[in-house]
Design an enzyme around this catalytic site. Structure first.
Site, PDB file in Angstrom:
ATOM      1  N   CYS A 112       0.817  -1.227   0.000  1.00  0.00           N
ATOM      2  CA  CYS A 112       0.000   0.000   0.000  1.00  0.00           C
ATOM      3  C   CYS A 112       0.849   1.275   0.000  1.00  0.00           C
ATOM      4  O   CYS A 112       0.339   2.360  -0.274  1.00  0.00           O
ATOM      5  CB  CYS A 112      -0.933   0.004   1.199  1.00  0.00           C
ATOM      6  SG  CYS A 112      -1.954  -1.461   1.277  1.00  0.00           S
ATOM      7  N   HIS A 237      -3.561   6.992   2.840  1.00  0.00           N
ATOM      8  CA  HIS A 237      -3.967   5.707   2.285  1.00  0.00           C
ATOM      9  C   HIS A 237      -5.324   5.329   2.867  1.00  0.00           C
ATOM     10  O   HIS A 237      -5.554   5.491   4.073  1.00  0.00           O
ATOM     11  CB  HIS A 237      -2.901   4.662   2.636  1.00  0.00           C
ATOM     12  CG  HIS A 237      -3.328   3.268   2.348  1.00  0.00           C
ATOM     13  ND1 HIS A 237      -3.883   2.905   1.145  1.00  0.00           N
ATOM     14  CD2 HIS A 237      -3.303   2.140   3.115  1.00  0.00           C
ATOM     15  CE1 HIS A 237      -4.170   1.613   1.183  1.00  0.00           C
ATOM     16  NE2 HIS A 237      -3.837   1.128   2.364  1.00  0.00           N
ATOM     17  N   ASN A 267     -10.232  -0.563   0.234  1.00  0.00           N
ATOM     18  CA  ASN A 267      -8.778  -0.381   0.250  1.00  0.00           C
ATOM     19  C   ASN A 267      -8.213  -0.862  -1.091  1.00  0.00           C
ATOM     20  O   ASN A 267      -8.213  -2.058  -1.371  1.00  0.00           O
ATOM     21  CB  ASN A 267      -8.200  -1.193   1.418  1.00  0.00           C
ATOM     22  CG  ASN A 267      -6.691  -1.101   1.526  1.00  0.00           C
ATOM     23  OD1 ASN A 267      -6.018  -0.673   0.597  1.00  0.00           O
ATOM     24  ND2 ASN A 267      -6.160  -1.524   2.655  1.00  0.00           N
TER      25      ASN A 267
END
Ligand code: UT7
Length: 310
Positions: A112, A237, A267
């Site tokens: 990520c 994020h 996500n």
């Protein structure tokens, strides 16, 4: 000389998987998912879609918005944990599909945090005069790695791609500072063995995410020589709305200055920050000349933060 973000693009596959759809085959509920994560729906690629397929429309849009053509792009970087193949890189496929003129092309594997790592690499290429125009894409098809019988991960992730073109400029739009870190001893918190499905220790990851993004953000602000009060927008994020809120509290920044679109996409790993940047820009929340803080956290563990003047 500055490294300016000149163009933004994004793409998500058309298929939408809502929390109510997940209720049909998992022991979960819209209420639990919304309360614990902030996610309402996510986009899911087709089985045959590869990362380069969903990266392509995002990249084309970013290049067009930068006022350039694929022939102007000298380096193509793709941040992904779901590459088309072990090798060649997804970036090689993408550069070919775009019709670029034999650019440098490679992938970044930093989960990520891949977009934050990539932005720093792209900025260094520009500032060392290696290249004038670099394309950076976060592109993920995490749905291919999900065990759809595991409710602790199946409700979290979504697919998508976000792209930016970073160009050499003489203006004051610039990538001002970066902090990037890793801790391989914590690999088990979030990982995917080759040929297997993704595994996550949610609680540990949650705690570490807040700590590390908070510390990296503070360091990046110090390095840039500005304070949190100068920041117009934080784009973190998009892992969990509770992580985003806890980060806002830790940084002592009002929640309305912290961007979130997790309810729509879940996500999307390395794609989440460039997708959020794109939408914030379209919504008028991210404007030229604004100081912006980006911060991410993910498997590795990896984490980092970037301060830029947009
Ligand atoms: O992008 C990279 C970084 N990733 C992250 O940052 C993810 C960080 N972690 C998280 O976002 C959260 O830990 C999760 C959303 C994954 C889980 O939330 P949580 O509040 O930490 O829940 P938990 O794992 O402590 O589980 C609480 C309860 C458990 O039941 P019991 O033991 O209390 O009876 C779970 O079995 O919730 C249960 N549960 C669920 N219930 C309904 C876990 N997943 C689900 C689900 N639906 N999908």
């Amino acid at each position: 000389m500055s490294a300016e973000i000149k163009g933004l693009g994004m793409y998500v596959p058309p298929r939408v998987l809502r929390n109510n759809d997940l209720e049909k085959f998992l022991d979960t509920s819209d209420e639990w998912i919304t309360k614990r994560t902030g996610i309402k729906e996510r986009h899911i690629a087709e089985e045959w879609d590869r990362a380069s397929d969903i990266a392509l429309p995002a990249a084309e849009e970013a290049i067009k918005n930068a006022g350039l053509t694929p022939k102007d792009i000298e380096a193509v970087i793709v941040a992904t944990s779901t590459p088309d193949m072990t090798f060649p890189s997804t970036a090689c496929y993408l550069a070919d599909k775009l019709g670029c003129d034999n650019p440098m092309a490679f992938d970044i594997s930093a989960a990520c945090s891949g977009f934050i790592y990539g932005l720093t690499i792209a900025s260094s290429f520009i500032k060392s005069k290696q290249f004038n125009n670099v394309l950076l894409v976060g592109a993920e098809v995490f749905s291919h790695l999900i065990d759809w019988s595991d409710r602790t991960t199946a409700v979290i992730f979504g697919d998508g791609a976000g792209a930016v073109v970073i160009s050499r400029s003489e203006g004051d739009s610039d990538i001002l500072s970066a902090v990037m870190s890793s801790d391989g001893s914590q690999w088990f918190a979030l990982h995917c063995p080759v040929g297997e499905k993704l595994r996550m220790k949610g609680k540990e990851t949650f705690r570490l995410a807040i700590q590390s993004m908070g510390k990296a953000s503070q360091k990046a602000l110090e390095k840039a020589g500005i304070t949190v009060d100068d920041i117009k927008l934080v784009i973190p994020h998009q892992a969990n709305i509770r992580i985003i809120r806890a980060l806002a509290e830790r940084l002592n920044i009002p929640e309305d200055k912290v961007y979130s679109n997790i309810h729509k996409y879940g996500n999307t790993s390395a794609a989440s920050i460039p997708i959020a940047m794109y939408e914030a820009y379209k919504e008028g929340k991210l404007k030229k000349g604004d100081y912006v803080l980006l911060t991410a956290f993910g498997g590795g563990l990896t984490w980092g933060a970037v301060v830029l003047k947009f």
